[in-house]
Structure formats: structure tokens, C-alpha cells
Design a protein around this motif. Structure first.
Motif, short mmCIF file in Angstrom:
data_model
loop_
_atom_site.label_atom_id
_atom_site.label_comp_id
_atom_site.label_asym_id
_atom_site.label_seq_id
_atom_site.Cartn_x
_atom_site.Cartn_y
_atom_site.Cartn_z
N LYS A 14 -8.38 2.88 -5.73
CA LYS A 14 -7.00 2.47 -5.95
C LYS A 14 -6.68 1.20 -5.15
O LYS A 14 -5.96 0.30 -5.63
CB LYS A 14 -6.05 3.61 -5.54
N ILE A 15 -7.22 1.11 -3.94
CA ILE A 15 -7.05 -0.12 -3.14
C ILE A 15 -7.77 -1.28 -3.80
O ILE A 15 -7.24 -2.40 -3.89
CB ILE A 15 -7.58 0.11 -1.71
N TYR A 16 -8.98 -1.02 -4.29
CA TYR A 16 -9.73 -2.08 -4.97
C TYR A 16 -8.96 -2.61 -6.19
O TYR A 16 -8.96 -3.82 -6.46
CB TYR A 16 -11.10 -1.56 -5.43
N ALA A 17 -8.29 -1.72 -6.89
CA ALA A 17 -7.51 -2.14 -8.07
C ALA A 17 -6.36 -3.05 -7.66
O ALA A 17 -6.04 -4.03 -8.36
CB ALA A 17 -6.99 -0.91 -8.81
N PHE A 43 0.82 -1.21 0.00
CA PHE A 43 0.00 0.00 0.00
C PHE A 43 0.86 1.27 0.00
O PHE A 43 0.36 2.35 0.32
CB PHE A 43 -0.93 -0.01 1.22
N LYS A 44 2.12 1.13 -0.38
CA LYS A 44 3.04 2.27 -0.27
C LYS A 44 2.67 3.44 -1.17
O LYS A 44 3.08 4.58 -0.90
CB LYS A 44 4.47 1.83 -0.57
N ASP A 45 1.88 3.21 -2.21
CA ASP A 45 1.53 4.29 -3.13
C ASP A 45 0.11 4.83 -2.93
O ASP A 45 -0.35 5.65 -3.72
CB ASP A 45 1.68 3.81 -4.58
N ILE A 46 -0.57 4.40 -1.87
CA ILE A 46 -1.94 4.88 -1.62
C ILE A 46 -1.84 6.17 -0.79
O ILE A 46 -1.80 6.14 0.44
CB ILE A 46 -2.79 3.83 -0.90
N ASP A 52 -18.46 -4.26 0.40
CA ASP A 52 -18.42 -5.41 1.32
C ASP A 52 -17.62 -6.56 0.74
O ASP A 52 -16.89 -7.25 1.47
CB ASP A 52 -19.84 -5.88 1.65
N ASN A 53 -17.75 -6.79 -0.57
CA ASN A 53 -16.95 -7.83 -1.22
C ASN A 53 -15.46 -7.57 -1.04
O ASN A 53 -14.69 -8.48 -0.71
CB ASN A 53 -17.27 -7.90 -2.71
N TYR A 54 -15.06 -6.31 -1.26
CA TYR A 54 -13.65 -5.97 -1.12
C TYR A 54 -13.19 -6.06 0.33
O TYR A 54 -12.06 -6.46 0.62
CB TYR A 54 -13.38 -4.58 -1.67
#
Length: 558
Positions: free
Chosen positions: A109-112, A95-98, A151-153
């Protein structure tokens, strides 16, 4: 001569490109031998966290043969290599680029990232689709096709571990790199609560009560976010910070490692200078050098401040700018002295307007690598550490950057103190500091006109920093328009403030006392409080504010 791996954090690429590698592969053995199933390893930035996790990834991964990468390295001759190399499905996320400006940009972006990790395992999972429960299959396909719900994610990592365990008949390794980057960004950008809620579910689902699918999980970051937030639901996590001996030599370079590196590049005669500049860190009882700075020094063959601008310092800057006491301690630190402070391994993010304290500031400075602990006492459940600046490189950072932040934040500290006094109804202190703002900020041309709207606009400009409050200006209520009302957005038991502003009318030979009485009487006679009471606020405070040029007086109705 081997290349110096500046900025290289992928273990496979580093080994295959024949870069110089400081052997840290025994972290694998320590992870395997640890009694903990879930391990959190907070370390300062640029201390090799991502390289460590990619080392674990290539070691454990069972979907490719990576044994050759570890030949001639410390782990190669151990029984752990024989028994565990290439034996597990691995889930890896960084997650360094979030670092997005808002939650609306951060979550996609996290979902991707999650979709990408699912896609990496798509071929093997597709082979068992007919064995997957209907609901799990639908969720999996929604994630792969980008149709998944929040919720899925939130439960996606647990699902992925379940599917991979089913596909390989082996428990999973879960590796999460820089988990706290989006959390720190959320704190600074104002979406902390939203991002915390996501990570509580996202990490909690896969890490808690998942023994059938989880062999080991290793998480890295700079900080350990307090139990009441990210890890509130986890009781199986072991945290090894800079204060602990576990994993103490697995991040950063030890003295022998630095000497071997300098010898290899014909720089060993400069060890004393290198020691002054980049040594001084202590993880547990192990003396550690800053690896980023050592590699850059070896590459460029000259001393320099290499670590200063390697990543964002927004939180530390915010803490420094909002500290009312750090200025005095800074003089001691810059003179190579030490200060004894509480260092809390569990960082708590609270209301960022008023709840900063020494413990939070010094914990950040220590765990982020700016200060070192020269000795510690454990008193009543707290670590009291003798803290000092780590080395010459950090001394420069303090002198060049942190002093500037402190100077820039001086006005901000006064503003925070003034607003804190206001919402806590300390009117004497509020009057004092607000008077100083008027005196020092408003020009003579503004105040000479004695126009109430000038003061009104100035005060509103200061009040916009009350992020948790609704600021209402010139709104109809009762039998007139109140100048300013300040209402907490959620807690209706907090003081609800009604302010009536007046300027002294010299033509009418009005005094400050009569003007204050007039302001309070107007609030009562026109029943400005009626609308607030209708909204359910129970603690209503009414006061008048009177201006005369650059003078300010305040009086409560009580």
C-alpha cells in the motif's frame, strides 16, 4: 452563509467551494523563515495537520497557478508570497490510511502511494529522461511500471527529489502527512521493527545530506518517534511539539478565531459554554480550542462529544490497560485535579509485553490531546508537567471510555505482571499471581479431577502471551518428555525455563513437598536440560509446579 467545512482537509477544495476558512496561511511564512530545513510538527488528531500540508502544497507548487487561492488571506500581502508562491516542485505523501494488519499488506500500500506520486510528475520527468544516469533511469522506470524492488522504494523519495530538481532547476519541497500512522499500527499489530526499518531508509535518504535537492521538508504526525528509531540518522530535523512556542497558533483555533466564527454563525452568546467544553489546550503559551469540535458545534448548534471516536485509540487503550498505577491517578484526574508526570517529547516503542511505564502513558495522553499541561519544570533534562483533563469533552471521554478500558485491562495487568515475574525468575511472585489465576479462573469441575492435563493446558494458554519466547510443550528431550520449556527467541543469555508439572497423588499419600521434589528430580534424572544446552542457552532454570485442586506451589532446583 458559508458552509462549515466538516472533515474537509484539501485547501484548494475548501477555498473554491467557498467554505468558512480560519486563516492559517501564515504557517507558510513561518516555514520559510525557520532556520530548519526539516520540520516535524506533532499535533493531536483532527487538529488540521492535513489541511496545513495541503495549504503548503498549493502555495509552493510550481506546476500550476494557485495564486488566486490565497487572495485576501494573511499570506497574500507578505514578501514571502511574492518571492515563493508557485516556485518549487512539491512532493506530497499522506500515510493516514496505512493501517494494515501486517507488514505484507502495509508495504504494497505504501509502494502504491509512492508510484502514484511518481506518476503525478511523470510528464515533466519524461522530458529529461535522456539526461538521467542509467541506474536512476532504470529505477525510475521500475517504480513507474510497478517492478521496483524494496531497495528502490526505500530510496525513492531521494530519487524523485533529484529528478524534479534536475527538471525544474529548483530545489524541492517535501511534505509528509501522518508519517507515524503506519508506525503506530505496526506497534499494535506486531510489525513495528519491519515498518521502522523501512521508514528509517525512506525518510532518511531524502531528508539527510540532500541539500542540493531539498529546500524545505515539513512532516506531521501525532507523535515524535524516538531518535533511536525513525529519525536516528537525522541531525538536521527541528521538532516543535505542544510544549514549544514555534507554530503554536497554526493548528487548532485561538480564542479570537473562535469568537469570530461563533459571531459569524450567531452563536457568540454561547461562548462561555463552548469555552468549558472545547477550550483548554495549550500549545506553547497559546490557548487553543479543539477545531474539530468547534466546527461540529457550529454546524449542529449544540454541545456534544464530537472528538471521541474520530480515529483509532488502540495504542492509548493498550497503555491504559497495561498500567499498574493509572487507576489511582485517574481518580485525581476525574475530580478535576492534576498529577505531575514526566512528559517525554521522544516517544520510544519498546517490547510491548512488559516495558510500558508512566512516562510512555502520560506522554501519549498529553501529545494525543487528552491531557493538558498547566505548568512545567525542566529538571535534569526532563519535562515535569502538571497534567489535567483538558475540558468537558475530554472529561466525558475519560468517564465513558478510559474508565472502561482500565476495568477491562485489570486482568491483563495481572497477567503481564505474572509473566514478567516468570521470565525474571521471581518465583515467589509468579506463584502468588498464578495461584490467583487458578483460584479465580478454573472451575471446581476442572480442578476436582486433579488431571495434570487440565492445568497444563491452562498454563499454556497464559504463556502464549510471551510473544518474544518460544513455548515448547511435551517435546522429547534427554530421556523423556519435558512438560514445558520457555526459551527466548533471540537472546540465549536470558533465563531458559524448564517446568515440570505434577498433581498431588492422594492415594500414595503424597505431600506438596514430596511432589515438588519429585518434579525437580525428574528434570535432573531425565536430563531435560541437555537439548537446551545444545542450542546454546547458558542460563537454565528448572522448577517444579505442583497442583492440588485450586492450590499451586512452585519450587526451584536451586
Amino acid at each position: 452563509m458559508q458552509k462549515i467545512p466538516i472533515g474537509r482537509s484539501d485547501f484548494q477544495a475548501l477555498i473554491e467551494d467557498k467554505c468558512y476558512y480560519v486563516d492559517k496561511t501564515l504557517i507558510i511564512k513561518e516555514v520559510i523563515q525557520s532556520n530548519a530545513d526539516v520540520i516535524l510538527l506533532p499535533r493531536p488528531r483532527r487538529f488540521g495537520k492535513t489541511l496545513a500540508l495541503t495549504t503548503l502544497k498549493y502555495f509552493f507548487a510550481n506546476n500550476e497557478d494557485n495564486k488566486h487561492l490565497f487572495k485576501n488571506l494573511a499570506i497574500y500581502q507578505t514578501k514571502e508570497f511574492t518571492e515563493h508562491c508557485g516556485q518549487y516542485p512539491v512532493i506530497y505523501l499522506t500515510f493516514k490510511d496505512i493501517k494494515e494488519a501486517n507488514i505484507e499488506a502495509a508495504l504494497p500500500k505504501i509502494y502504491a502511494l509512492i508510484r502514484s506520486e511518481f506518476s503525478r510528475h511523470e510528464a515533466v520527468i519524461n522530458q529529461i529522461l535522456d539526461k538521467i544516469e542509467h541506474e536512476d533511469k532504470r529505477t525510475y522506470q521500475n517504480i513507474i511500471t510497478g517492478k521496483a524492488t524494496p531497495d528502490n522504494y526505500g530510496n525513492s523519495l531521494k530519487l524523485l527529489s533529484k529528478l524534479l530538481t534536475m527538471a525544474y532547476q529548483k530545489k524541492c519541497i517535501v511534505l509528509i502527512d501522518e508519517y507515524d500512522t503506519p508506525i503506530q499500527t505496526g506497534f499494535i499489530k506486531g510489525y513495528y521493527e519491519d515498518i521502522i526499518e523501512f521508514f528509517k531508509t525512506f525518510l532518511g535518504a531524502v531528508l539527510k545530506d540532500n541539500e542540493q535537492c531539498l529546500y524545505k521538508a515539513v512532516i506531521t504526525g501525532i507523535l515524535r518517534i524516538s531518535k533511536e528509531s525513525t529519525f536516528s540518522d537525522l541531525n538536521n530535523i527541528a521538532v516543535f511539539t505542544l510544549l514549544d512556542n514555534e507554530f503554536s497558533d497554526k493548528f487548532g483555533f485561538t480564542i479570537p478565531e473562535v469568537k469570530r466564527l461563533l459571531t459569524a454563525y450567531h452563536l457568540i452568546e454561547n461562548f462561555a459554554e463552548v469555552d468549558d467544553w472545547y477550550d483548554g489546550y495549550k500549545i506553547g503559551d497559546t490557548v487553543i480550542f479543539n477545531p474539530w469540535s468547534i466546527l461540529n458545534y457550529t454546524n449542529r448548534k449544540r454541545l456534544g462529544v464530537y472528538w471521541a471516536n474520530t480515529s483509532s485509540n488502540d495504542i492509548i487503550r493498550t497503555l491504559v490497560e497495561n498500567s499498574a498505577t493509572f487507576r489511582n491517578d485517574l481518580q485525581v484526574l476525574l475530580n478535576k485535579g492534576s498529577v505531575e508526570k514526566v512528559v517525554d517529547p521522544n516517544i520510544t516503542f519498546k517490547n510491548k509485553d512488559f516495558n510500558f511505564d508512566d512516562k510512555m502513558l502520560y506522554s501519549f495522553l498529553f501529545f494525543s490531546g487528552y491531557l493538558k499541561c498547566n505548568g512545567k519544570r525542566f529538571v535534569r533534562g526532563k519535562y515535569l508537567c502538571q497534567l489535567s483533563i483538558v475540558n468537558m469533552e475530554c472529561q466525558y471521554i475519560f468517564e465513558d471510555s478510559i474508565v472502561g478500558w482500565l476495568d477491562a485491562g485489570f486482568t491483563n495487568v495481572k497477567l503481564k505482571l505474572m509473566l514478567k515475574a516468570l521470565i525474571e525468575v521471581d518465583l515467589k511472585l509468579f506463584e502468588k499471581i498464578f495461584s490467583e489465576f487458578v483460584r479465580d479462573t478454573l472451575s471446581y469441575f476442572d480442578t476436582a479431577k486433579k488431571v495434570e492435563s487440565v492445568y497444563h493446558a491452562f498454563l499454556l494458554g497464559l504463556l502464549v502471551n510471551l510473544y518474544d519466547y518460544e513455548i515448547i510443550s511435551n517435546q522429547e528431550c534427554g530421556y523423556g518428555r519435558s512438560d514445558i520449556m520457555i526459551l527466548h527467541k533471540e537472546n540465549k543469555t536470558r533465563p531458559a525455563i524448564i517446568m515440570e508439572l505434577k498433581t498431588i497423588d492422594e492415594f500414595e499419600e503424597e505431600t506438596k513437598d514430596s511432589a515438588l521434589e519429585s518434579a525437580i528430580t525428574q528434570i535432573e534424572d531425565r536430563q531435560y536440560a541437555a537439548k537446551i544446552e545444545q542450542r546454546g542457552y547458558t542460563n537454565i532454570v528448572k522448577f517444579g509446579v505442583v497442583f492440588d485442586g485450586k492450590r499451586v506451589w512452585i519450587k526451584s532446583s536451586e
